[in-house]
Scaffold this motif. Structure first.
Motif, short mmCIF file in Angstrom:
data_model
loop_
_atom_site.label_atom_id
_atom_site.label_comp_id
_atom_site.label_asym_id
_atom_site.label_seq_id
_atom_site.Cartn_x
_atom_site.Cartn_y
_atom_site.Cartn_z
N ILE A 20 0.82 -1.21 0.00
CA ILE A 20 0.00 0.00 0.00
C ILE A 20 0.86 1.28 0.00
CG2 ILE A 20 -0.24 0.32 2.52
CD1 ILE A 20 -3.29 0.80 2.00
N LEU A 21 2.16 1.15 0.28
CA LEU A 21 3.02 2.34 0.44
C LEU A 21 2.90 3.34 -0.71
CD1 LEU A 21 6.31 1.06 2.17
CD2 LEU A 21 4.44 2.38 3.16
N PRO A 22 3.00 2.91 -1.99
CA PRO A 22 2.92 3.91 -3.06
C PRO A 22 1.55 4.55 -3.19
CG PRO A 22 3.03 1.70 -3.99
CD PRO A 22 3.31 1.56 -2.51
N ASP A 23 0.52 3.98 -2.59
CA ASP A 23 -0.84 4.51 -2.72
C ASP A 23 -1.26 5.37 -1.54
OD1 ASP A 23 -1.14 3.25 -5.16
OD2 ASP A 23 -1.97 1.42 -4.27
N MET A 278 -7.09 -0.11 -1.67
CA MET A 278 -6.49 0.25 -2.95
C MET A 278 -7.54 0.89 -3.86
SD MET A 278 -4.41 -2.23 -5.59
CE MET A 278 -5.80 -3.23 -6.11
N ASP A 279 -8.75 0.32 -3.88
CA ASP A 279 -9.84 0.86 -4.71
C ASP A 279 -10.32 2.21 -4.16
OD1 ASP A 279 -9.64 -1.58 -5.98
OD2 ASP A 279 -11.37 -2.44 -4.93
N LYS A 280 -10.40 2.30 -2.83
CA LYS A 280 -10.87 3.54 -2.20
C LYS A 280 -9.87 4.67 -2.46
CE LYS A 280 -12.29 5.55 2.24
NZ LYS A 280 -13.02 5.29 3.48
N LEU A 281 -8.58 4.36 -2.30
CA LEU A 281 -7.55 5.38 -2.48
C LEU A 281 -7.44 5.82 -3.94
CD1 LEU A 281 -4.90 3.94 0.00
CD2 LEU A 281 -6.22 6.07 0.27
N ASN A 286 -16.31 3.53 -2.57
CA ASN A 286 -16.50 4.20 -1.31
C ASN A 286 -16.84 3.15 -0.27
OD1 ASN A 286 -16.71 6.17 0.54
ND2 ASN A 286 -18.72 6.92 -0.13
N LEU A 287 -15.99 2.94 0.69
CA LEU A 287 -16.30 1.96 1.73
C LEU A 287 -15.74 2.45 3.05
CD1 LEU A 287 -13.95 -1.11 1.66
CD2 LEU A 287 -13.56 0.86 0.22
N LYS A 288 -16.35 1.93 4.13
CA LYS A 288 -15.90 2.30 5.47
C LYS A 288 -15.06 1.15 6.01
CE LYS A 288 -18.47 5.07 8.83
NZ LYS A 288 -17.94 6.36 8.54
N VAL A 289 -13.88 1.48 6.48
CA VAL A 289 -12.98 0.46 7.02
C VAL A 289 -12.77 0.76 8.51
CG1 VAL A 289 -10.69 -0.56 6.84
CG2 VAL A 289 -11.90 0.15 4.78
N ILE A 290 -13.07 -0.22 9.36
CA ILE A 290 -13.08 0.04 10.80
C ILE A 290 -12.09 -0.85 11.54
CG2 ILE A 290 -14.52 0.29 12.86
CD1 ILE A 290 -16.96 0.31 10.93
N ALA A 291 -11.17 -0.22 12.27
CA ALA A 291 -10.22 -0.93 13.13
C ALA A 291 -10.81 -1.02 14.53
CB ALA A 291 -8.90 -0.18 13.18
N LYS A 354 -7.60 9.97 8.14
CA LYS A 354 -9.03 9.68 8.11
C LYS A 354 -9.46 8.79 6.95
CE LYS A 354 -10.62 13.74 10.74
NZ LYS A 354 -9.48 13.70 11.61
N VAL A 355 -8.53 7.95 6.49
CA VAL A 355 -8.87 6.96 5.46
C VAL A 355 -9.62 5.80 6.12
CG1 VAL A 355 -7.91 5.34 3.77
CG2 VAL A 355 -6.88 7.60 4.06
N ILE A 356 -9.29 5.52 7.38
CA ILE A 356 -9.95 4.45 8.13
C ILE A 356 -10.53 5.01 9.43
CG2 ILE A 356 -8.44 2.64 7.19
CD1 ILE A 356 -6.98 2.68 9.94
N ASP A 357 -11.48 4.28 10.01
CA ASP A 357 -12.07 4.65 11.29
C ASP A 357 -11.60 3.68 12.36
OD1 ASP A 357 -13.59 6.70 10.19
OD2 ASP A 357 -15.19 5.31 9.62
#
Ligand SMILES: *Cc1c(COP(=O)(O)O)cnc(C)c1O
Length: 436
Positions: A20-23, A278-281, A286-291, A354-357
């Motif tokens: 994911i680093l380059p994105d 990768m698709d969101k960036l 559009n999706l919500k990613v939650i940790a 704020k890419v992830i919640d």
């Protein structure tokens, strides 16, 4: 007929890891040498890591080939199944569609072998004869013991002394796979000896065990050190999880609205979510990613984003991450794998941007969710993974309220067969929100 298990063929095991680093919207801050405050170079790291992993740590290539020898071992349990949680949906009476990727099918019972195999392979290729590592409850130690046995390497695991005494079966498992398991603090290293001089009855800690394993690797030519989470190359190796899940969901013409994973150091969360991010960036989805983390150790939701040490003793390079402070000792919750003071620098930066919640839950509500899951789907979840289950259930109930048919994907990072003591504690009514 509605499908329950969505399966792939061995040939569908990903051929590349996704980096994911380059994105990333904000480039990662480099690890710093604690003495000079200068970025650490490959030379500094080569004492304890193989060159190939050091390269992966900083690579800007979006895809990195998975060696055939690693894929051949992945074949023993990968591709892992993706389940549609029909019975959980019915129990919750939710219109939401819940899917979970099950990593408990690996011989060690969690996602951790995905990186342990790769790490053992590169060390073997570069002529190492032994790997040293630390383990708390024993999940990482058992994954590395398994991996080294496949590649005929020796393995030394410094296991936190209190866990060594209290969790005998994870220790047996490591020994079964040929590892040398040493209760830490030990008198085999200077860091261990120093600790024992101060307190001969020290129960040990992950921080001390890390110091012992690093010292062991740094003082033996034939030995390297291996870490089970946090570092970029570990996040990278875990992306087989999300790549497979994406294929599996595509088979049933689905794409998730929510992706949920528990976070200790961040690796299983990275594994399930990065291939979708990768698709969101790229602005395509559009999706919500939650940790999800425990309130007992809330690095993302309660920590600070700053440079900190990876270990308690302050031997590691400084990493820019969300941290509770390297001297923070979290309460002894049963989800031992989530008791880490910091977080992956990549996951941390994505959270800062704020890419992830992120969300945090108490121990008892997490076990309540685990029981709901075990009584509907049957699988006994690890306490760590149950944090993701709790969040998935919350989202599904939110969908019920709003009458929304959202698609939820969570990672079931491991099974809880070695955690029955924790379930006993829950059913006895003695479990508290923040401790055993
Ligand atoms: C180790 C472990 C975790 C936490 O580690 P991450 O690096 O955050 O994934 C979560 N679940 C299980 C089953 C584990 O063994």
């Amino acid at each position: 007929m509605q499908q329950t298990k969505i399966l792939l063929e061995e040939n569908d095991i990903p051929k590349k890891w996704y980096n994911i680093l380059p994105d990333m919207p904000t480039p990662l801050s480099p690890p710093l040498n604690p003495a000079t405050k200068e970025p650490v170079g490959p030379k500094d790291l080569s004492v304890i890591f193989p060159m190939e992993l050091i390269k992966q740590e900083v690579s800007q290539e979006r895809f990195i080939p998975i060696p055939d020898e690693v894929r051949d071992i992945y074949r023993l349990w990968r591709p892992s199944p993706l389940y549609r949680a029909h019975r959980l949906e019915t129990a919750l009476k939710t219109p939401a569609k819940i899917y979970y990727k099950y990593e408990g099918v690996s011989p060690a019972g969690s996602h951790k072998p995905n990186t342990a195999i790769a790490q053992a392979y590169y060390n073997m290729k570069e002529g190492m004869e032994r790997l040293a590592t630390e383990t708390g409850a024993g999940q990482w130690g058992s994954a590395l013991a398994l991996a080294t046995t496949y590649f005929d390497l020796k393995c030394t695991v410094y296991m936190v002394k209190i866990s060594y005494q209290q969790k005998p079966y994870r220790r047996s498992l490591m020994q079964l796979w040929g590892a040398d398991v040493i209760p830490s603090p030990s008198n085999l290293t200077n860091s261990g000896k120093k600790m024992l001089e101060k307190d001969p009855d020290s129960p040990g800690s992950l921080g001390i065990a890390i110091s012992e394993a690093i010292e062991d690797a740094a003082t033996h030519e034939d030995t390297h050190y291996s870490l089970g989470s946090v570092l970029n190359h570990v996040m990278l190796h875990q992306t087989v999880i999300g790549q497979e899940a994406k294929e599996q969901l595509a088979q049933v013409e689905e794409y998730p609205d929510y992706i949920i994973g528990c976070v200790g150091g961040g690796s299983n969360f990275a594994g399930i979510s990065f291939p979708f991010l990768m698709d969101k960036l790229a602005g395509k989805k559009n999706l919500k990613v939650i940790a999800v983390e425990p309130t007992a150790c809330p690095s993302l939701t309660g920590g600070e984003f700053r440079y900190d040490f990876g270990d308690t003793a302050g031997l590691t390079p400084l990493l820019k991450m969300y941290t509770m402070g390297h001297e923070y000792v979290p309460p002894a919750i049963h989800a031992g794998g989530l008791r880490y003071h910091g977080d992956s620098p990549i996951v941390s930066q994505l959270y800062a941007d704020k890419v992830i919640d992120a969300v945090a839950y108490h121990q008892t509500e997490v076990f309540e969710a685990a029981v709901t899951f075990a009584r509907s789907e049957g699988i006994v979840p690890a306490p760590e993974s149950s944090h993701a289950i709790k969040c998935a259930i919350d989202k599904a109930l939110e969908c019920k309220k709003k009458k929304e048919k959202k698609t939820i994907l969570f990672n079931l990072s491991g099974h809880g067969h070695f955690d029955m003591g924790a379930y006993d504690s829950y059913f006895s009514g003695k479990m508290s929100d923040e401790a055993e």
